[in-house]
Design an enzyme around this catalytic site. Sequence first.
Site, PDB file in Angstrom:
ATOM      1  N   SER A 138      -4.719  34.613 -51.606  1.00 49.63           N
ATOM      2  CA  SER A 138      -3.728  35.677 -51.476  1.00 49.63           C
ATOM      3  C   SER A 138      -2.502  35.124 -50.777  1.00 49.63           C
ATOM      4  CB  SER A 138      -4.295  36.849 -50.665  1.00 49.63           C
ATOM      5  OG  SER A 138      -3.273  37.794 -50.340  1.00 49.63           O
ATOM      6  N   TYR A 151      -8.242  39.421 -42.678  1.00 50.59           N
ATOM      7  CA  TYR A 151      -8.103  39.214 -44.114  1.00 50.59           C
ATOM      8  C   TYR A 151      -7.233  37.991 -44.390  1.00 50.59           C
ATOM      9  CZ  TYR A 151      -6.881  39.987 -49.000  1.00 50.59           C
ATOM     10  OH  TYR A 151      -6.683  39.821 -50.365  1.00 50.59           O
TER      11      TYR A 151
END
Length: 243
Positions: A138, A151
């Site tokens: 990501s 995350y």
Amino acid sequence: MKLTDKVAVITGATGGIGSAIAHALSREGCRLVITGRDVDALKKLQQKLASETYIVEMDVSDGQSVNVGFKIIYKKIKQIDILINAAGVMPLTYLKNRHLEEWLETIDVNVKGCLRMIDGVLPAMKEQKRGHIINIASVDGKELYKGGAVYGASKAALIALSRAMRMELSPEFGIKVTSVEPGTVGTNLRKDITDTELLNDKDYSDDEPKLKATDIARAVLYAISEPAGVNINELLIKPTRKS
């Protein structure tokens, strides 16, 4: 490189990105092994795919589940050409609000899950002296923000892991490794968020520029379609209207 009859194992296949990748590879003639925890959802996806597709129930956060899954895969198909690590969770939280179990789950799925899958495909890829591992990371692994500490750390780990994997696995075994780093994608990944303070602070409206899951699938298809002598190391993908 033609993908006809190549075997691709996809984790998180019933999720937005995983499902889109399965459709894209199926259209190119890939033989698929789609994995996940929801067998009924996997069966529904299987019915929509054009190419030969096997279903393997697998929870990447559970080592025993992964081990059993690979025993089934190797019994049915000894060849594994491509691994797509698409399984992931995104329970964003403020650190001050102490969501320890969600933080640990994030690492279990996003990092340890990838490691378990990599360990599972290496016997086949080492013997074949070829293979391609796609880690869906990501942009959050590079661009951190409040609420995205754990995350972002999990995705930063995948980016670093991918670089080191290329150093170790590409020269000796011809195994390609690609880190795909999407920006915001219009999937239901944010449904995992339970931190009410964060939800009240953040604007997750439909007005936010978003990529489509099919955009990420095209990027994966591009990476794995390159000739054997070409490895696309990283793909950072953002919506046009987002810097």
